[in-house]
Design a protein around this motif. Structure first.
Motif, PDB file in Angstrom:
ATOM      1  N   GLN A  84      21.444  20.928  23.698  1.00  0.00           N
ATOM      2  CA  GLN A  84      22.810  20.573  24.067  1.00  0.00           C
ATOM      3  C   GLN A  84      23.584  21.786  24.582  1.00  0.00           C
ATOM      4  OE1 GLN A  84      24.304  18.813  20.476  1.00  0.00           O
ATOM      5  NE2 GLN A  84      23.027  16.977  20.661  1.00  0.00           N
ATOM      6  N   ALA A  85      23.349  22.968  23.952  1.00  0.00           N
ATOM      7  CA  ALA A  85      24.009  24.199  24.413  1.00  0.00           C
ATOM      8  C   ALA A  85      23.527  24.571  25.811  1.00  0.00           C
ATOM      9  CB  ALA A  85      23.734  25.331  23.427  1.00  0.00           C
ATOM     10  N   MET A  86      22.214  24.433  26.060  1.00  0.00           N
ATOM     11  CA  MET A  86      21.667  24.701  27.397  1.00  0.00           C
ATOM     12  C   MET A  86      22.271  23.746  28.427  1.00  0.00           C
ATOM     13  SD  MET A  86      17.609  25.364  26.914  1.00  0.00           S
ATOM     14  CE  MET A  86      16.960  26.615  25.817  1.00  0.00           C
ATOM     15  N   ASP A  87      22.368  22.483  28.055  1.00  0.00           N
ATOM     16  CA  ASP A  87      22.913  21.482  28.961  1.00  0.00           C
ATOM     17  C   ASP A  87      24.351  21.831  29.358  1.00  0.00           C
ATOM     18  OD1 ASP A  87      22.952  18.993  30.369  1.00  0.00           O
ATOM     19  OD2 ASP A  87      24.075  18.113  28.712  1.00  0.00           O
ATOM     20  N   MET A  88      25.140  22.270  28.395  1.00  0.00           N
ATOM     21  CA  MET A  88      26.516  22.665  28.676  1.00  0.00           C
ATOM     22  C   MET A  88      26.562  23.903  29.567  1.00  0.00           C
ATOM     23  SD  MET A  88      29.749  22.317  28.458  1.00  0.00           S
ATOM     24  CE  MET A  88      29.889  20.974  27.274  1.00  0.00           C
ATOM     25  N   TYR A  89      25.681  24.872  29.297  1.00  0.00           N
ATOM     26  CA  TYR A  89      25.660  26.103  30.096  1.00  0.00           C
ATOM     27  C   TYR A  89      25.314  25.798  31.552  1.00  0.00           C
ATOM     28  CZ  TYR A  89      24.720  30.925  31.444  1.00  0.00           C
ATOM     29  OH  TYR A  89      24.745  32.144  32.068  1.00  0.00           O
ATOM     30  N   PHE A  90      24.311  24.931  31.772  1.00  0.00           N
ATOM     31  CA  PHE A  90      23.914  24.570  33.138  1.00  0.00           C
ATOM     32  C   PHE A  90      24.998  23.762  33.846  1.00  0.00           C
ATOM     33  CE2 PHE A  90      19.155  24.689  31.819  1.00  0.00           C
ATOM     34  CZ  PHE A  90      19.187  26.073  31.899  1.00  0.00           C
ATOM     35  N   GLU A  91      25.757  22.990  33.079  1.00  0.00           N
ATOM     36  CA  GLU A  91      26.834  22.197  33.677  1.00  0.00           C
ATOM     37  C   GLU A  91      27.943  23.104  34.202  1.00  0.00           C
ATOM     38  OE1 GLU A  91      30.032  18.712  32.382  1.00  0.00           O
ATOM     39  OE2 GLU A  91      28.249  19.094  31.154  1.00  0.00           O
ATOM     40  N   VAL A  92      28.220  24.192  33.470  1.00  0.00           N
ATOM     41  CA  VAL A  92      29.276  25.121  33.885  1.00  0.00           C
ATOM     42  C   VAL A  92      28.784  26.069  34.973  1.00  0.00           C
ATOM     43  CG1 VAL A  92      30.785  26.994  33.097  1.00  0.00           C
ATOM     44  CG2 VAL A  92      30.421  24.983  31.650  1.00  0.00           C
ATOM     45  N   HIS A  93      27.558  26.540  34.837  1.00  0.00           N
ATOM     46  CA  HIS A  93      27.004  27.515  35.787  1.00  0.00           C
ATOM     47  C   HIS A  93      26.153  26.777  36.820  1.00  0.00           C
ATOM     48  CE1 HIS A  93      28.065  29.802  32.192  1.00  0.00           C
ATOM     49  NE2 HIS A  93      28.165  30.866  32.958  1.00  0.00           N
ATOM     50  N   THR A  94      26.807  26.194  37.785  1.00  0.00           N
ATOM     51  CA  THR A  94      26.135  25.348  38.769  1.00  0.00           C
ATOM     52  C   THR A  94      25.399  26.150  39.843  1.00  0.00           C
ATOM     53  OG1 THR A  94      28.206  25.248  40.023  1.00  0.00           O
ATOM     54  CG2 THR A  94      27.776  23.478  38.439  1.00  0.00           C
ATOM     55  N   ASP A  95      25.594  27.449  39.890  1.00  0.00           N
ATOM     56  CA  ASP A  95      24.980  28.255  40.943  1.00  0.00           C
ATOM     57  C   ASP A  95      23.615  28.798  40.556  1.00  0.00           C
ATOM     58  OD1 ASP A  95      26.131  29.795  38.949  1.00  0.00           O
ATOM     59  OD2 ASP A  95      26.554  31.490  40.284  1.00  0.00           O
ATOM     60  N   LEU A  96      23.093  28.409  39.410  1.00  0.00           N
ATOM     61  CA  LEU A  96      21.790  28.914  38.966  1.00  0.00           C
ATOM     62  C   LEU A  96      20.659  28.205  39.713  1.00  0.00           C
ATOM     63  CD1 LEU A  96      22.348  29.017  35.085  1.00  0.00           C
ATOM     64  CD2 LEU A  96      22.480  30.930  36.692  1.00  0.00           C
ATOM     65  N   CYS A  97      19.639  28.961  40.071  1.00  0.00           N
ATOM     66  CA  CYS A  97      18.457  28.366  40.703  1.00  0.00           C
ATOM     67  C   CYS A  97      17.476  27.915  39.615  1.00  0.00           C
ATOM     68  CB  CYS A  97      17.791  29.362  41.649  1.00  0.00           C
ATOM     69  SG  CYS A  97      17.098  30.817  40.832  1.00  0.00           S
ATOM     70  N   ASP A  98      16.433  27.188  40.028  1.00  0.00           N
ATOM     71  CA  ASP A  98      15.474  26.651  39.058  1.00  0.00           C
ATOM     72  C   ASP A  98      14.757  27.750  38.288  1.00  0.00           C
ATOM     73  OD1 ASP A  98      16.190  24.157  39.775  1.00  0.00           O
ATOM     74  OD2 ASP A  98      14.305  23.613  40.761  1.00  0.00           O
ATOM     75  N   GLU A  99      14.407  28.838  38.978  1.00  0.00           N
ATOM     76  CA  GLU A  99      13.701  29.929  38.303  1.00  0.00           C
ATOM     77  C   GLU A  99      14.555  30.525  37.197  1.00  0.00           C
ATOM     78  OE1 GLU A  99      13.859  29.495  41.493  1.00  0.00           O
ATOM     79  OE2 GLU A  99      11.745  29.099  42.005  1.00  0.00           O
ATOM     80  N   GLU A 100      15.854  30.670  37.444  1.00  0.00           N
ATOM     81  CA  GLU A 100      16.758  31.220  36.428  1.00  0.00           C
ATOM     82  C   GLU A 100      16.901  30.263  35.250  1.00  0.00           C
ATOM     83  OE1 GLU A 100      19.854  33.941  39.033  1.00  0.00           O
ATOM     84  OE2 GLU A 100      20.080  31.762  39.080  1.00  0.00           O
ATOM     85  N   LYS A 101      16.971  28.977  35.533  1.00  0.00           N
ATOM     86  CA  LYS A 101      17.080  27.995  34.462  1.00  0.00           C
ATOM     87  C   LYS A 101      15.813  27.965  33.606  1.00  0.00           C
ATOM     88  CE  LYS A 101      20.314  24.922  36.852  1.00  0.00           C
ATOM     89  NZ  LYS A 101      20.528  23.561  37.397  1.00  0.00           N
TER      90      LYS A 101
END
Length: 426
Positions: free
Chosen positions: A283-300
């Protein structure tokens, strides 16, 4: 020259004579003498006197009856009894006047005489708290550093986590030296399983844009992991810190200023055994990815590598498999883990029932056989369709697509739509 030496010897003789009966001095007399020694100019004579007076003072404390002693109630002498309201011994206030040099000597004497470490730690917390009022920043810094050094000499089991954290906050404010900050972080880190989320939500330094001080938390967790020289920590303590870190990740995830490197370090710093479930972690990861929309797949993926699919609930796996914020590779793994978990549950149910009714065992075999036949038929149909398509020209393919769209059936009553393969690729 000779008369001057003779006069000095006479002074020393008088001093020695006056200290001869120091063992019979009262507590107030010892305090007065110690105050005079502390205020006198530094010399070998006053230093020797102070040492004798301090030894006698600490010796009197050591010989006082314990609060649990049978003679304590009838004795007219003071005891080490604590105030019910302040949890401080009566002598704490008497010794607050001591400067840092005398306090350090007194505490080292107490430790050598096997004083109760719990009592010593309470005095040091009390001493630092009073020294924090008034005085210059340099004086506060000196008192704090001396107290930190003395606390490190005590058994950590007798140190109050709340008291340590209060000193830590003050140390950061008055900019205590790095050496003493590291010492204090080690003390706090060794008891991190006693912390709450409120302890960790320390505002970030002014020069940082993030809301909370992530670097501080990383230092404390590292200190916790290396408690007792890095030996294996009890699992129950690791699990407590794991829950604490999941709560902290949930707090910092919405912060748009938290860099990926810091969030990733927070995510992977604990061993896998520290988390019984990875649902809150996800859930914490999901929230982080929702806020940081500029991350690429490799970074995620660098963050998702800490995710254990086996420790995700079926509901979390189902959500992850459909979560567009996560890389497709991660979603596929979640889908496979979810299917595997469901299959395992079904097989377990059939396995348990087959002991009571052999019909279930036969039915399971029939289901497996039917599943294999269906898969073979799907493969054969797909091969035949592919061969037919290869023999058709482009116009025929387009016409077939139009017909397929017009005749596309509705979903069945069970809610499952039939699957039609794509006829061509762009």
């Amino acid at each position: 020259m000779g008369s001057r030496d003779s006069g000095r010897r006479n002074i020393l003789a008088e001093t020695e004579k006056s200290l001869g009966g120091i063992g019979f001095w009262t507590w107030p007399e010892l305090l007065t003498a110690l105050q005079q020694c502390q205020d006198s100019p530094s010399s070998s004579n006053s230093s020797a006197e102070a040492q004798r007076v301090l030894e006698c003072l600490v010796g009197k404390l050591h010989d006082l009856p314990s609060p649990t002693s049978s003679c304590a109630a009838n004795s007219e002498e003071p005891s080490l009894k604590f105030s019910s309201n302040t949890q401080t011994a009566w002598w704490f206030e008497d010794l607050v006047f001591l400067n840092t040099n005398f306090v350090e000597k007194a505490i080292r004497m107490m430790i050598s005489l096997d004083f109760d470490h719990n009592t010593i730690s309470k005095f040091l917390f009390y001493y630092r708290k009073l020294k924090a009022f008034g005085g210059t920043t340099d004086e506060k810094r000196e008192a704090t550093e001396v107290v930190i050094g003395l606390l490190c000499l005590l058994d950590g089991n007798y140190l109050s986590f709340k008291g340590l954290f209060n000193i830590y906050q003050e140390a950061l404010r008055i900019k205590v030296g790095e050496k003493h900050c590291n010492m204090l972080e080690s003390l706090i880190g060794s008891q991190l399983d006693q912390a709450t989320i409120d302890h960790l939500l320390i505002p970030s330094p002014r020069r940082k844009n993030s809301t909370y001080d992530v670097n501080m938390v990383l230092k404390l967790v590292k200190a916790f992991l290396f408690t007792e020289g890095g030996c294996r920590l009890p699992l129950n303590r690791l699990i407590k810190v794991g829950r604490l870190m999941d709560s902290y990740l949930a707090e910092v995830a919405p912060d748009s200023h938290i860099k990926l490197s810091k969030f990733s370090e927070l995510a992977v710093i604990l061993p896998d055994c520290a988390r019984e479930s990875h649902d809150r972690f996800y859930q914490a990861m999901d929230m982080y990815f929702e806020v940081h929309t500029d991350l690429c797949d490799e970074e995620k993926i660098s963050v998702c590598c800490a995710l254990n699919y086996e420790k995700l609930s079926a509901e979390a796996l189902k959500h992850l498999a459909r979560n567009s914020k996560f890389p497709s590779r991660i979603s596929v793994k979640a889908f496979m883990a979810h299917s595997s978990k469901l299959t395992s549950v079904i097989r377990e149910i059939y396995h348990l029932k087959s002991f009571k009714d052999p019909w279930f065992s036969d039915s399971l075999k029939e289901i497996d056989g039917a599943k294999e036949d269906h898969e073979r038929n799907c493969v054969n149909s797909s091969n035949e369709l592919r061969a037919d398509l290869q023999g058709m020209n482009w116009k025929e393919v387009v016409e077939l697509q139009k017909v397929t769209r017009r005749k596309k059936p509705r979903a069945s009553s069970s809610g499952q739509a039939r699957y039609f393969p794509k006829l061509c690729r762009c």
